[in-house]
Design a protein around this motif. Structure first.
Motif, mmCIF file in Angstrom:
data_model
loop_
_atom_site.group_PDB
_atom_site.id
_atom_site.type_symbol
_atom_site.label_atom_id
_atom_site.label_comp_id
_atom_site.label_asym_id
_atom_site.label_seq_id
_atom_site.Cartn_x
_atom_site.Cartn_y
_atom_site.Cartn_z
ATOM 1 N N ALA A 40 1.588 11.127 4.233
ATOM 2 C CA ALA A 40 2.357 9.902 3.978
ATOM 3 C C ALA A 40 1.947 8.801 4.953
ATOM 4 O O ALA A 40 1.835 7.635 4.569
ATOM 5 N N VAL A 41 1.702 9.157 6.205
ATOM 6 C CA VAL A 41 1.253 8.175 7.199
ATOM 7 C C VAL A 41 -0.121 7.639 6.800
ATOM 8 O O VAL A 41 -0.357 6.422 6.827
ATOM 9 N N ALA A 42 -1.020 8.519 6.418
ATOM 10 C CA ALA A 42 -2.365 8.102 6.011
ATOM 11 C C ALA A 42 -2.310 7.181 4.788
ATOM 12 O O ALA A 42 -3.034 6.176 4.720
ATOM 13 N N GLU A 43 -1.463 7.495 3.838
ATOM 14 C CA GLU A 43 -1.327 6.659 2.636
ATOM 15 C C GLU A 43 -0.777 5.280 2.994
ATOM 16 O O GLU A 43 -1.240 4.263 2.482
ATOM 17 N N ALA A 44 0.215 5.224 3.871
ATOM 18 C CA ALA A 44 0.775 3.937 4.292
ATOM 19 C C ALA A 44 -0.282 3.102 5.025
ATOM 20 O O ALA A 44 -0.378 1.890 4.810
ATOM 21 N N LEU A 45 -1.096 3.733 5.856
ATOM 22 C CA LEU A 45 -2.176 3.014 6.542
ATOM 23 C C LEU A 45 -3.227 2.513 5.553
ATOM 24 O O LEU A 45 -3.734 1.407 5.685
ATOM 25 N N ARG A 46 -3.549 3.324 4.556
ATOM 26 C CA ARG A 46 -4.525 2.911 3.544
ATOM 27 C C ARG A 46 -4.033 1.687 2.773
ATOM 28 O O ARG A 46 -4.762 0.720 2.579
ATOM 29 N N ARG A 47 -2.749 1.718 2.365
ATOM 30 C CA ARG A 47 -2.184 0.573 1.632
ATOM 31 C C ARG A 47 -2.171 -0.681 2.507
ATOM 32 O O ARG A 47 -2.503 -1.775 2.048
ATOM 33 N N ALA A 48 -1.791 -0.537 3.757
ATOM 34 C CA ALA A 48 -1.767 -1.686 4.670
ATOM 35 C C ALA A 48 -3.176 -2.236 4.877
ATOM 36 O O ALA A 48 -3.377 -3.455 4.926
ATOM 37 N N SER A 49 -4.155 -1.353 4.972
ATOM 38 C CA SER A 49 -5.539 -1.785 5.129
ATOM 39 C C SER A 49 -6.007 -2.585 3.917
ATOM 40 O O SER A 49 -6.657 -3.629 4.051
ATOM 41 N N GLU A 50 -5.668 -2.113 2.730
ATOM 42 C CA GLU A 50 -6.038 -2.838 1.512
ATOM 43 C C GLU A 50 -5.402 -4.230 1.493
ATOM 44 O O GLU A 50 -6.059 -5.206 1.131
#
Length: 74
Positions: free
Chosen positions: A58-68
């Motif tokens: 979940a942390v990795a997914e949130a970071l990926r979305r923020a990066s996008e």
């Protein structure tokens, strides 16, 4: 809250002993070690973040979305 500029991140896996109901148990965790600079004072900081293995996705997914989002705005 402090603002830190992260310069380097190292990630690994470890076994961590924790107390649960007055008993010690070992659990697998993901460790993130970050080297950062304080934006106000310029002091170097070392941060150690420990994530439960199940929560890491979940942390990795949130970071990926923020990066996008950050890349869309630039």
């Amino acid at each position: 809250m402090e603002e830190l500029f992260v310069r380097q991140v190292d990630i690994g896996v470890a076994d961590m002993d924790i107390a649960v109901d007055d008993q010690m148990t070992t659990t697998r965790v993901v460790i993130e070690r970050a080297t950062a600079t304080d934006r106000r004072g310029g002091a170097d900081r070392e941060l150690l973040l420990v994530y439960g293995a199940a929560e890491t996705r979940a942390v990795a997914e949130a970071l990926r979305r923020a990066s996008e989002l950050a890349l869309e705005d630039s």
